[in-house]
Design a protein around this motif. Structure first.
Motif, short mmCIF file in Angstrom:
data_model
loop_
_atom_site.label_atom_id
_atom_site.label_comp_id
_atom_site.label_asym_id
_atom_site.label_seq_id
_atom_site.Cartn_x
_atom_site.Cartn_y
_atom_site.Cartn_z
N LEU A 71 -2.88 9.72 3.41
CA LEU A 71 -2.89 8.74 2.31
C LEU A 71 -3.94 7.66 2.55
CD1 LEU A 71 0.92 8.37 1.55
CD2 LEU A 71 -0.82 9.42 0.08
N GLU A 72 -4.11 7.25 3.80
CA GLU A 72 -5.14 6.25 4.11
C GLU A 72 -6.52 6.80 3.78
OE1 GLU A 72 -4.37 5.45 8.23
OE2 GLU A 72 -2.71 4.06 7.78
N LYS A 121 -10.00 4.93 -13.12
CA LYS A 121 -8.64 5.04 -12.58
C LYS A 121 -7.85 6.10 -13.34
CE LYS A 121 -8.20 0.37 -10.74
NZ LYS A 121 -7.45 -0.90 -10.83
N GLN A 177 -11.26 4.60 -3.31
CA GLN A 177 -11.86 3.26 -3.40
C GLN A 177 -13.38 3.37 -3.48
OE1 GLN A 177 -10.14 0.19 -3.54
NE2 GLN A 177 -12.17 -0.55 -4.09
N ARG A 232 -6.97 6.96 0.01
CA ARG A 232 -7.21 5.61 -0.52
C ARG A 232 -8.68 5.23 -0.36
NH1 ARG A 232 -4.86 1.28 -1.99
NH2 ARG A 232 -2.77 1.98 -1.48
N GLN A 233 -9.24 5.47 0.83
CA GLN A 233 -10.63 5.08 1.08
C GLN A 233 -11.60 5.89 0.22
OE1 GLN A 233 -11.66 2.38 3.02
NE2 GLN A 233 -13.41 2.82 1.71
N LEU A 235 0.83 -1.19 0.00
CA LEU A 235 0.00 0.00 0.00
C LEU A 235 0.87 1.25 0.00
CD1 LEU A 235 -2.70 -1.02 2.64
CD2 LEU A 235 -2.86 -1.16 0.15
N THR A 236 0.46 2.24 -0.73
CA THR A 236 1.21 3.49 -0.84
C THR A 236 1.57 4.04 0.53
OG1 THR A 236 0.06 3.98 -2.90
CG2 THR A 236 1.16 5.83 -1.82
N GLU A 237 0.60 4.05 1.44
CA GLU A 237 0.83 4.61 2.77
C GLU A 237 1.79 3.78 3.61
OE1 GLU A 237 -3.32 2.65 2.81
OE2 GLU A 237 -2.08 3.75 1.41
#
Length: 82
Positions: free
Chosen positions: A39-40, A64, A47, A43-44, A6-8
């Motif tokens: 970042l988290e 994307k 998503q 991401r959410q 994951l990026t984070e």
């Protein structure tokens, strides 16, 4: 096949630290925590947007592509911190 990192969990590590424009490493624990949490959250949100779009019938690849374009067109509006 293993899960992608994951990026984070990749950025802000000793292998790929956050750096200032002059190349010095940002080591402040609170700054690193804030970056990871941001970042988290991103991401959410991304998503959720992707899943909504796919459920509405959009092509996943195109969504994307749009998300990448969105990030590439961001600008901070601030001068680099000292």
């Amino acid at each position: 096949m293993s899960e992608p990192t994951l990026t984070e969990h990749l950025y802000g590590t000793p292998a790929k630290p956050w750096v200032r424009p002059d190349g010095t490493v940002i080591a402040c624990t609170e700054k690193l925590k804030t970056m990871r949490e941001n970042l988290e959250e991103l991401r959410q949100i991304a998503q959720d947007a992707l899943e909504d779009a796919v459920l509405m019938g959009c092509d996943e690849g195109l969504v994307k592509e749009a998300l990448i374009h969105l990030v590439q067109t961001l600008s901070s509006g601030y001068a680099p911190a000292d």
